[in-house]
Design an enzyme around this catalytic site. Structure first.
Site, mmCIF file in Angstrom:
data_model
loop_
_atom_site.group_PDB
_atom_site.id
_atom_site.type_symbol
_atom_site.label_atom_id
_atom_site.label_comp_id
_atom_site.label_asym_id
_atom_site.label_seq_id
_atom_site.Cartn_x
_atom_site.Cartn_y
_atom_site.Cartn_z
ATOM 1 N N LYS A 109 0.824 -1.216 0.000
ATOM 2 C CA LYS A 109 0.000 0.000 0.000
ATOM 3 C C LYS A 109 0.857 1.266 0.000
ATOM 4 C CE LYS A 109 -4.330 -1.622 1.905
ATOM 5 N NZ LYS A 109 -5.344 -1.486 2.934
ATOM 6 N N LYS A 192 -4.841 -9.337 -7.167
ATOM 7 C CA LYS A 192 -6.087 -9.746 -6.511
ATOM 8 C C LYS A 192 -7.201 -8.728 -6.791
ATOM 9 C CE LYS A 192 -5.565 -7.634 -2.027
ATOM 10 N NZ LYS A 192 -5.287 -7.597 -0.658
ATOM 11 N N LYS A 195 -10.855 -3.323 -3.946
ATOM 12 C CA LYS A 195 -11.700 -2.126 -4.025
ATOM 13 C C LYS A 195 -10.893 -0.942 -4.534
ATOM 14 C CE LYS A 195 -14.353 -3.312 0.066
ATOM 15 N NZ LYS A 195 -13.638 -3.387 1.325
HETATM 16 P P1 TYM Z 1 -10.803 -5.888 3.498
HETATM 17 O O1 TYM Z 1 -11.814 -4.831 3.738
HETATM 18 O O2 TYM Z 1 -9.701 -5.604 2.522
HETATM 19 O O3 TYM Z 1 -11.507 -7.228 3.024
HETATM 20 C C1 TYM Z 1 -12.548 -7.832 3.770
HETATM 21 C C2 TYM Z 1 -12.423 -9.349 3.682
HETATM 22 O O4 TYM Z 1 -12.427 -9.759 2.305
HETATM 23 C C3 TYM Z 1 -11.288 -10.569 2.041
HETATM 24 N N1 TYM Z 1 -10.831 -10.271 0.660
HETATM 25 C C4 TYM Z 1 -10.687 -11.207 -0.289
HETATM 26 N N2 TYM Z 1 -10.908 -12.542 -0.284
HETATM 27 C C5 TYM Z 1 -10.685 -13.214 -1.442
HETATM 28 N N3 TYM Z 1 -10.262 -12.600 -2.597
HETATM 29 C C6 TYM Z 1 -10.038 -11.272 -2.638
HETATM 30 N N4 TYM Z 1 -9.642 -10.680 -3.777
HETATM 31 C C7 TYM Z 1 -10.252 -10.508 -1.452
HETATM 32 N N5 TYM Z 1 -10.128 -9.186 -1.151
HETATM 33 C C8 TYM Z 1 -10.480 -9.074 0.155
HETATM 34 C C9 TYM Z 1 -10.246 -10.133 3.042
HETATM 35 O O5 TYM Z 1 -9.285 -11.141 3.260
HETATM 36 C C10 TYM Z 1 -11.107 -9.866 4.263
HETATM 37 O O6 TYM Z 1 -11.352 -11.063 4.963
HETATM 38 N N6 TYM Z 1 -7.699 -5.727 7.377
HETATM 39 C C11 TYM Z 1 -8.994 -6.195 6.948
HETATM 40 C C12 TYM Z 1 -10.156 -5.738 7.819
HETATM 41 C C13 TYM Z 1 -10.020 -6.007 9.272
HETATM 42 C C14 TYM Z 1 -10.178 -7.282 9.910
HETATM 43 C C15 TYM Z 1 -10.003 -7.024 11.298
HETATM 44 C C16 TYM Z 1 -10.412 -8.573 9.437
HETATM 45 C C17 TYM Z 1 -9.785 -5.098 10.255
HETATM 46 N N7 TYM Z 1 -9.782 -5.683 11.477
HETATM 47 C C18 TYM Z 1 -10.064 -8.069 12.233
HETATM 48 C C19 TYM Z 1 -10.479 -9.608 10.381
HETATM 49 C C20 TYM Z 1 -10.312 -9.347 11.760
HETATM 50 C C21 TYM Z 1 -9.244 -5.692 5.535
HETATM 51 O O7 TYM Z 1 -8.727 -4.684 5.121
HETATM 52 O O8 TYM Z 1 -10.178 -6.384 4.881
#
Ligand code: TYM
Length: 329
Positions: A109, A192, A195
């Site tokens: 990032k 991947k 968003k």
């Molecule tokens: P975020 O918002 O990027 O994504 C949310 C969830 O979606 C999964 N994900 C994917 N899975 C498969 N293929 C993809 N291309 C893909 N893109 C995203 C992510 O693995 C995630 O499970 N850091 C985290 C948010 C967070 C969190 C937490 C998660 C903050 N605190 C505590 C678990 C526990 C994030 O940015 O997810």
């Protein structure tokens, strides 16, 4: 009953990767686990944002998660529950710079110009560890890209326990789906689905209309060869593998089943079957999201009620962590 925690950034409408990597499993787990699902609006401030977009996207994501089948009583937004920030600070002081320096998401990032990024982006994984451990959650359903963050959360929990001479924070187990844990971009099979990709054509979002879904799938990058009948034939063909994996995951079948049905065919007929299936599965979610977005008061009520429940569980845990580190009350 085991406690589950997971989060999603309200940086836009959830996409198919979020759905297959996380949200779909949340819906299954909530049937027999004590679940907390969080819109991590504090994490969203780690990259450039506007207040208006954050408000709109938090409501949009709330509607979309409810439309996907998340139980309203389990959903809330992070900033409404102070336990996250309080434990996050303690973890900023437990976690080591050397550990954070290894985080690949920070490197991805921040890119080349690290100096211009926020300190929040750097300590992002500490807050994520606090999110989970403020609930003493032991199971965390996420996509593959969060694996390293969860390993760090376990390191932080262990160091806290060791330094304070207690056995207070539990070990966390990631729940990563066996298939489609890393859904790739529709425009580039080596990236991947995300968003933050500037191309809207690279992802299917859960509010896409039938026409948008059909068009994005039609334009999805592929290669000139016919589909193979066996998995070995997907070697070096990441875009083909991605589309077939999406088909298998969404229909609860295996890659070999899909290859058995479509092997030998060109992409034209497969893409039209894929688009039809996706429209059938996703159109009801898009419709329900639009309905829910008409009633903002209801969405705010859901978040407030969820936050109350989240506070009642996390408050005693974080108060105890504060007592353990030596804060007076
Ligand atoms: P975020 O918002 O990027 O994504 C949310 C969830 O979606 C999964 N994900 C994917 N899975 C498969 N293929 C993809 N291309 C893909 N893109 C995203 C992510 O693995 C995630 O499970 N850091 C985290 C948010 C967070 C969190 C937490 C998660 C903050 N605190 C505590 C678990 C526990 C994030 O940015 O997810």
């Amino acid at each position: 009953m085991q406690r589950v925690f997971s989060g999603i950034q309200p940086t836009g409408i959830p996409h198919l990767g979020n759905y297959l990597g996380a949200i779909r499993n949340w819906v299954t787990l909530q049937k027999d686990h004590d679940c907390f699902f969080c819109l991590v609006d504090m994490h969203t401030l780690t990259m450039p944002w506007t207040p208006r977009a954050l408000r709109e996207q938090t409501l949009g994501s709330t509607a979309c998660l409810l439309a996907s089948g998340i139980d309203p009583t389990r959903l809330y937004n992070q900033s409404a529950v102070s336990a996250h920030a309080r434990l996050g600070w303690i973890f900023d002081c437990v976690s080591r710079l050397g550990w954070l320096n290894r985080m690949t998401q920070f490197k991805d990032k921040a890119g080349k110009h690290r100096e211009n990024h926020s300190a929040g982006l750097y300590v992002y994984p500490n807050l994520m560890a606090a999110d989970i451990l403020a609930f003493h959650a032991t199971r965390v359903p996420v996509g593959d890209d969060q694996r390293q963050h969860l390993e760090l959360a376990n390191d932080i929990a262990q160091k806290f326990n060791h330094d304070m001479g207690v056995d207070f924070f539990p070990h966390i187990d990631p729940l990563i789906p066996p298939h489609a844990a890393r859904v790739m971009s529709l425009r580039d099979g080596s990236k991947k689905m995300s968003k933050s990709d500037p191309s809207a054509q690279s992802r299917l979002v859960l509010t896409d209309t039938a026409d948008e879904i059909a068009q994005k799938i039609r334009r999805a990058k592929t290669d000139p060869d016919a589909l193979p009948s066996e998995e070995a034939g997907l070697e070096g063909r990441p875009e083909a593998r991605n589309l077939l994996t999406i088909y298998a995951a969404m229909t609860d079948t295996t890659l070999s089943d899909v290859l058995a049905s479509f092997g030998g065919q060109g992409f034209g007929s497969f893409k039209s079957a894929l688009a039809d299936m996706l429209v059938e599965k996703l159109a009801p979610v898009a419709h329900e999201t639009r309905q829910l977005l008409k009633n903002e008061d209801h969405l705010l009520h859901v978040l407030r009620t969820g936050a109350e429940r989240a506070r009642s569980v996390s408050e005693p845990i974080v108060s105890e962590a504060e007592r353990l580190v030596g804060f007076l009350r």
